[in-house]
Design an enzyme around this catalytic site. Sequence first.
Site, PDB file in Angstrom:
ATOM      1  CG  ASP A   1      -2.030   1.015   1.113  1.00 50.25           C
ATOM      2  OD1 ASP A   1      -3.193   0.598   0.945  1.00 50.25           O
ATOM      3  OD2 ASP A   1      -1.757   2.228   1.181  1.00 50.25           O
ATOM      4  CB  ILE A   2       0.705   4.333  -2.043  1.00 50.35           C
ATOM      5  CG1 ILE A   2       1.753   5.267  -2.614  1.00 50.35           C
ATOM      6  CG2 ILE A   2      -0.533   5.098  -1.627  1.00 50.35           C
ATOM      7  CD1 ILE A   2       1.361   5.947  -3.905  1.00 50.35           C
TER       8      ILE A   2
ATOM      9  CG  ASN B   1     -12.267   0.182   3.535  1.00 55.26           C
ATOM     10  OD1 ASN B   1     -12.597  -0.370   4.580  1.00 55.26           O
ATOM     11  ND2 ASN B   1     -11.112   0.806   3.396  1.00 55.26           N
TER      12      ASN B   1
ATOM     13  CD  GLN C   1     -14.744   0.755  -2.915  1.00 52.69           C
ATOM     14  OE1 GLN C   1     -15.944   0.650  -2.630  1.00 52.69           O
ATOM     15  NE2 GLN C   1     -14.182   0.102  -3.909  1.00 52.69           N
ATOM     16  CB  SER C   2     -10.153   6.183  -1.361  1.00 53.62           C
ATOM     17  OG  SER C   2      -9.106   5.244  -1.192  1.00 53.62           O
TER      18      SER C   2
ATOM     19  CG  HIS D   1      -8.742  -2.423  -2.697  1.00 53.45           C
ATOM     20  ND1 HIS D   1      -9.650  -1.632  -3.365  1.00 53.45           N
ATOM     21  CD2 HIS D   1      -8.465  -1.775  -1.543  1.00 53.45           C
ATOM     22  CE1 HIS D   1      -9.908  -0.563  -2.635  1.00 53.45           C
ATOM     23  NE2 HIS D   1      -9.213  -0.622  -1.513  1.00 53.45           N
TER      24      HIS D   1
ATOM     25  CG  HIS E   1      -7.071  -2.317   3.005  1.00 51.56           C
ATOM     26  ND1 HIS E   1      -6.203  -1.277   2.789  1.00 51.56           N
ATOM     27  CD2 HIS E   1      -8.255  -1.931   2.469  1.00 51.56           C
ATOM     28  CE1 HIS E   1      -6.835  -0.304   2.159  1.00 51.56           C
ATOM     29  NE2 HIS E   1      -8.084  -0.665   1.960  1.00 51.56           N
TER      30      HIS E   1
HETATM   31  P1  DGP Z   1      -9.630   2.086   0.145  1.00 48.62           P
HETATM   32  O1  DGP Z   1      -9.758   3.323   0.954  1.00 48.62           O
HETATM   33  O2  DGP Z   1     -10.117   0.858   0.866  1.00 48.62           O
HETATM   34  O3  DGP Z   1     -10.247   2.259  -1.235  1.00 48.62           O
HETATM   35  O4  DGP Z   1      -8.074   1.854  -0.041  1.00 48.62           O
HETATM   36  C1  DGP Z   1      -7.333   2.263  -1.135  1.00 48.62           C
HETATM   37  C2  DGP Z   1      -5.903   2.071  -0.769  1.00 48.62           C
HETATM   38  O5  DGP Z   1      -5.139   2.143  -1.950  1.00 48.62           O
HETATM   39  C3  DGP Z   1      -5.339   3.128   0.182  1.00 48.62           C
HETATM   40  O6  DGP Z   1      -4.871   2.469   1.369  1.00 48.62           O
HETATM   41  C4  DGP Z   1      -4.172   3.745  -0.563  1.00 48.62           C
HETATM   42  C5  DGP Z   1      -3.913   2.780  -1.668  1.00 48.62           C
HETATM   43  N1  DGP Z   1      -3.495   3.388  -2.919  1.00 48.62           N
HETATM   44  C6  DGP Z   1      -4.126   4.377  -3.597  1.00 48.62           C
HETATM   45  N2  DGP Z   1      -3.447   4.682  -4.719  1.00 48.62           N
HETATM   46  C7  DGP Z   1      -2.388   3.833  -4.751  1.00 48.62           C
HETATM   47  C8  DGP Z   1      -1.299   3.666  -5.680  1.00 48.62           C
HETATM   48  O7  DGP Z   1      -1.189   4.327  -6.717  1.00 48.62           O
HETATM   49  N3  DGP Z   1      -0.383   2.717  -5.381  1.00 48.62           N
HETATM   50  C9  DGP Z   1      -0.482   1.952  -4.247  1.00 48.62           C
HETATM   51  N4  DGP Z   1       0.491   1.067  -4.037  1.00 48.62           N
HETATM   52  N5  DGP Z   1      -1.475   2.086  -3.364  1.00 48.62           N
HETATM   53  C10 DGP Z   1      -2.411   3.029  -3.618  1.00 48.62           C
END
Ligand code: DGP
Length: 114
Positions: free
Chosen positions: A31-32, A87, A94-95, A100, A102
Amino acid sequence: MKKDCIFCKIIEGKLPATRVFENDDMIIINDISPQARRHYLLIPKKHYENIGELSIKDGELLARCLKTFAQNIELLKLENGYRLATNKGNDGRQSVGHIHIHIFGGERLSEIMC
Ligand code: DGP
């Protein structure tokens, strides 16, 4: 694949990410913005907006992903345990609109995490 989906672009290699695991069904990336010492995202390659879109048949894909994940605990350095979360929607915060899961671990987690 869906145009303008960040995770579809990562899956296609059009955006960078640290891939820890990959097979025909899914990728697992770091995760980023990690919320735990180890924080991975298990991302099915097929685009679904969220878990609510899965049919019973699609559930087989998710089951395969989870089974493969469980078989790769050592690779992910999660031998002491882990937490899974997905999420959905606004209330679920959820973003990214591509299903996906976690994966949190690498430390003793707090009782509540969002
Ligand atoms: P959610 O809020 O459940 O939709 O989580 C989305 C997750 O995705 C959040 O923890 C950050 C991660 N994320 C968003 N953009 C990127 C990206 O470009 N690369 C990676 N590795 N993770 C990302």
